[in-house]
Design a protein around this motif. Structure first.
Motif, PDB file in Angstrom:
ATOM      1  N   ASP A  20       3.103  -3.190   9.625  1.00 50.90           N
ATOM      2  CA  ASP A  20       4.157  -4.364   9.630  1.00 50.90           C
ATOM      3  C   ASP A  20       4.850  -4.077   8.164  1.00 50.90           C
ATOM      4  OD1 ASP A  20       4.075  -5.431  12.188  1.00 50.90           O
ATOM      5  OD2 ASP A  20       3.016  -7.228  11.396  1.00 50.90           O
ATOM      6  N   GLU A  21       3.887  -3.567   7.260  1.00 53.20           N
ATOM      7  CA  GLU A  21       4.424  -3.283   6.116  1.00 53.20           C
ATOM      8  C   GLU A  21       5.334  -2.563   5.645  1.00 53.20           C
ATOM      9  OE1 GLU A  21       4.703  -4.834   2.212  1.00 53.20           O
ATOM     10  OE2 GLU A  21       3.324  -5.741   3.669  1.00 53.20           O
ATOM     11  N   ARG A  24       8.515  -3.710   7.261  1.00 50.95           N
ATOM     12  CA  ARG A  24       9.354  -4.378   6.249  1.00 50.95           C
ATOM     13  C   ARG A  24       9.925  -3.717   5.133  1.00 50.95           C
ATOM     14  NH1 ARG A  24       7.378  -9.912   6.065  1.00 50.95           N
ATOM     15  NH2 ARG A  24       8.067  -9.954   4.113  1.00 50.95           N
ATOM     16  N   LEU A  62       9.537 -10.623  11.470  1.00 47.35           N
ATOM     17  CA  LEU A  62       9.222 -10.437  10.174  1.00 47.35           C
ATOM     18  C   LEU A  62      10.033 -11.181   8.871  1.00 47.35           C
ATOM     19  CD1 LEU A  62       8.732  -6.240  10.270  1.00 47.35           C
ATOM     20  CD2 LEU A  62       7.017  -8.364  10.378  1.00 47.35           C
ATOM     21  N   ASP A  72      13.240 -11.389   0.370  1.00 43.34           N
ATOM     22  CA  ASP A  72      12.151 -10.409   0.175  1.00 43.34           C
ATOM     23  C   ASP A  72      12.788  -8.972  -0.501  1.00 43.34           C
ATOM     24  OD1 ASP A  72      10.597 -12.130   1.662  1.00 43.34           O
ATOM     25  OD2 ASP A  72       9.696 -10.665   2.473  1.00 43.34           O
TER      26      ASP A  72
END
Length: 218
Positions: A20-21, A24, A62, A72
């Motif tokens: 996921d990181e 993202r 996300l 973000d």
């Protein structure tokens, strides 16, 4: 040999899964390009997902809203600034070196074409989307000021400088470093400054600041 070919085909045919990181990060970079090219209102979540190579379902998992994605994106940029100002390295530097290093990192962040484009976007769309102005102020302005003000306060505690109001002094220092070149670039009167110009400006600002705030020891 046949077995090796079979393994190779299976490896090629199976898509690699991103954590996921990493996903993202890819989405944030795609969003940055879309926001810069189209603005916040017009930027399409579907287009961002397509450019990032993910499904809209993954993107929404996300980043539940476009405003979350923009927030973000700001945090990602400020995170790079914070990494450039390693507290251990700053603590080991003398007063002038630490101040120049801090101003240089701040200048590289705020005087980049990417940041200036983002500021134009925030100013241009803040009336319709006050949430992006709030995000920019809290995640960019407040966080950078808190870090720089904290460094000034530590120098006061060490007896290296004398300031009655470190919060106000930090704002003046930040403005002295970036306001004129940033404003000229935002108004398209000149290109964003390069590394050498930013370094020279950091040195000049440090000189001006320390000549007014340095404690003269007998």
């Amino acid at each position: 040999m046949v077995q090796n070919h079979e393994i190779e085909r299976k490896q090629r045919g199976r898509p690699q899964m991103r954590c996921d990181e990493d996903t993202r990060s890819v989405i944030i970079e795609a969003a940055s390009r879309q926001f810069h090219e189209n603005g916040f209102a017009t930027a399409s979540i579907a287009a961002i997902a397509q450019e990032a190579g993910v499904s809209t379902k993954t993107l929404y998992r996300l980043f539940p809203t476009k405003a979350d994605l923009f927030s973000d994106l700001i945090s990602d940029r400020i995170g790079r600034f914070l990494l450039a100002l390693d507290p251990t390295t700053l603590a080991a530097a003398d007063l002038r070196q630490g101040l120049e290093r801090m101003l240089m990192a701040y200048g590289m962040l705020t005087l980049s074409e990417d940041t200036i484009t983002m500021i134009r976007l925030v100013i241009g769309e803040s009336d319709r989307f006050p949430e992006i102005a709030n995000s920019f102020y809290e995640r960019a302005v407040v966080r950078t000021n808190t870090l720089m003000e904290g460094w000034l306060r530590r120098q006061i505690e060490r007896g290296a400088i004398a300031l009655e109001d470190p919060h106000a002094a930090c704002g003046m220092l930040r403005g002295m470093m970036t306001m004129e070149p940033q404003r000229a670039t935002m108004l398209r009167q000149r290109p964003a400054p390069g590394i050498e110009e930013i370094a020279n400006r950091a040195k000049m600002c440090a000189d001006l600041f320390l000549n007014g705030a340095a404690v003269v020891h007998a």
